[in-house]
Design a protein around this motif. Structure first.
Motif, mmCIF file in Angstrom:
data_model
loop_
_atom_site.group_PDB
_atom_site.id
_atom_site.type_symbol
_atom_site.label_atom_id
_atom_site.label_comp_id
_atom_site.label_asym_id
_atom_site.label_seq_id
_atom_site.Cartn_x
_atom_site.Cartn_y
_atom_site.Cartn_z
ATOM 1 N N GLU A 5 0.821 -1.212 0.000
ATOM 2 C CA GLU A 5 0.000 0.000 0.000
ATOM 3 C C GLU A 5 0.854 1.260 0.000
ATOM 4 O OE1 GLU A 5 -3.092 2.417 2.936
ATOM 5 O OE2 GLU A 5 -2.262 0.477 3.545
ATOM 6 N N LYS A 9 0.894 4.037 -2.954
ATOM 7 C CA LYS A 9 0.540 5.437 -2.726
ATOM 8 C C LYS A 9 1.647 6.377 -3.179
ATOM 9 C CE LYS A 9 -2.895 5.019 0.921
ATOM 10 N NZ LYS A 9 -3.219 5.170 2.352
ATOM 11 N N THR A 19 -2.889 11.743 -1.250
ATOM 12 C CA THR A 19 -3.087 10.726 -0.209
ATOM 13 C C THR A 19 -2.867 11.388 1.147
ATOM 14 O OG1 THR A 19 -0.769 10.014 -0.056
ATOM 15 C CG2 THR A 19 -2.113 8.982 -1.774
ATOM 16 N N ILE A 190 -8.166 2.027 -6.093
ATOM 17 C CA ILE A 190 -8.279 2.872 -4.896
ATOM 18 C C ILE A 190 -9.594 2.507 -4.212
ATOM 19 C CG2 ILE A 190 -8.372 5.209 -3.970
ATOM 20 C CD1 ILE A 190 -7.010 6.172 -6.529
ATOM 21 N N LEU A 193 -11.736 5.471 -2.293
ATOM 22 C CA LEU A 193 -11.437 6.831 -2.722
ATOM 23 C C LEU A 193 -12.419 7.697 -1.933
ATOM 24 C CD1 LEU A 193 -10.046 8.794 -4.814
ATOM 25 C CD2 LEU A 193 -12.073 8.424 -6.235
ATOM 26 N N ALA A 203 -6.916 9.356 -2.072
ATOM 27 C CA ALA A 203 -6.815 7.893 -2.015
ATOM 28 C C ALA A 203 -6.510 7.456 -0.589
ATOM 29 C CB ALA A 203 -5.725 7.402 -2.959
ATOM 30 N N ALA A 206 -4.397 1.965 -1.675
ATOM 31 C CA ALA A 206 -3.869 1.824 -3.033
ATOM 32 C C ALA A 206 -3.427 0.386 -3.258
ATOM 33 C CB ALA A 206 -2.690 2.769 -3.252
#
Length: 380
Positions: A5, A9, A19, A190, A193, A203, A206
């Protein structure tokens, strides 16, 4: 190649997708320091290459540095779907107004990128598709033309978005498509989101999968590969130059040619068995490569029998048989091995195997007969 993740991101941020601020920690004390630096409510999130973290207890929202330390202590070392948690992402909190889902993947049937969007984020898209399929917007993109402005408008209109959220989603969609194509990804997702109370769209998670065949163009992504987290059989196969994918069954499968191996998987299933792997040794594999392939397949403790499916084209069947005999002698495998050999000099190859191999090696003339034999021998 899947990214964690926090790696995903970082990639999204490079393409202009916002993010929350986050810090990776590998110990409880590091998590505490990260939470203290971020301040306020934070989320402590397990970093593993699989889904279902929340349901497994791998994501905890805490309100103080000490609570972050305790949460990290509980999460680190946890097993989530066979993946051990070795690091956590400590991430700042946000005032969330709504959650959505957005992804781009490859629709292999249509041979186009497929955009999926839903206003019901935060849960598995499969669950959304089952309970409220009408809430999912699907758009195909012509890869030769790219994402066009009218498609972003169509998505916002179909999802009944308006105002700042509509603008934010449109911007994220454009940037996400650039990330998808720029990184040679097969999936960018995402979920969720989110739209925040102050009008931002960012986000909160991810998931990124990059096509392995393109990694030579993306050294910075290839360098992110986590050897420790890789499946040991898949790692050994990669080092040996073999195409290997681990599956959930107990019939080990080897073949020369991706199409032949895929067909073998289907025939084993037709015979009532479950394949343990996909492994393509390639054309013209020598005894050393075949031996390495056998070792990799049989190192999986779930494998109860092995099916070796060979078609002699450029490589003659008698040469394959001699190489296989040498490989079996080197490997000293006791599991039952079924060999289906066809093509050039196949009869000679089968004769060589029948006269020289140990009693645990069996030969068959057709794929179906070989599959049935492998399944039967695996059941003891």
């Amino acid at each position: 190649m899947d990214l964690y993740e926090h790696q995903g991101k970082e990639l999204l941020r490079q393409y202009g997708i916002e993010t929350l601020e986050g810090i990776v920690a590998t110990t409880p004390d590091e998590a505490r320091d990260a939470a203290e630096k971020l301040g306020g409510t934070v989320a402590v999130k397990a970093q593993v290459l699989t889904g279902g973290r929340g349901k497994a207890g791998g994501i905890k929202v805490v309100k103080s540095p000490d609570e972050a330390r305790d949460a990290a202590e509980q999460i680190l070392g946890m097993d989530i779907r066979g993946h051990t948690v070795r690091r956590v992402l400590v991430e700042a909190g946000a005032a969330i107004a709504s959650e959505m889902y957005l992804s781009i993947t490859v629709d292999r049937t249509a041979k186009k990128p497929l955009i999926l969007f839903s206003t019901e984020g935060g849960v598995d898209i499969e669950e959304v598709a089952e309970k409220s399929p009408e809430s999912i917007v699907r758009l195909h993109v012509d890869p030769l033309v790219g994402l066009l402005p009218y498609q972003a408008r169509e998505l916002r209109f179909s999802a009944s978005l308006s105002g700042d959220v509509a603008k934010g989603v449109g911007k994220v969609l454009g940037n996400l498509y650039e990330a998808f194509t720029g990184a040679d990804a097969s999936l960018v997702e995402i979920n969720p989101l989110v739209a925040t109370e102050d009008g931002r769209v960012l986000a909160l998670d991810a998931k990124v999968t990059v096509d392995n065949s393109s990694l030579y163009r993306h050294k910075e992504i290839a360098d992110l590969h986590d050897v420790e987290a890789a499946d040991p059989q898949e790692q050994r196969a990669q080092e040996a130059g073999l195409q290997y994918v681990k599956l959930d069954g107990d019939v080990g499968i080897l073949g020369n040619g991706a199409g032949l191996v895929m067909s073998t998987l289907d025939v084993v299933a037709q015979a009532g068995g479950t394949p343990a792997n996909f492994l393509d040794v390639g054309g013209g594999a020598d005894a050393e490569k075949i031996s390495a392939a056998l070792d990799i397949v049989t190192s999986n403790p779930e494998v109860k029998s092995v099916l070796f499916n060979i078609f002699g084209g450029i490589t003659r069947g008698d040469e394959v048989a001699r190489g296989l005999m040498t490989a079996i002698e080197r490997s000293k495998i006791e599991l039952p091995i079924v060999v289906r050999l066809d093509g050039t000099n196949a009869e000679e190859g089968r004769r060589i195997l029948a006269e020289n191999t140990p009693p645990n090696v069996h030969t068959e003339e057709t794929m179906l007969e070989a599959a049935k034999r492998a399944v039967e021998l695996g059941r003891g």
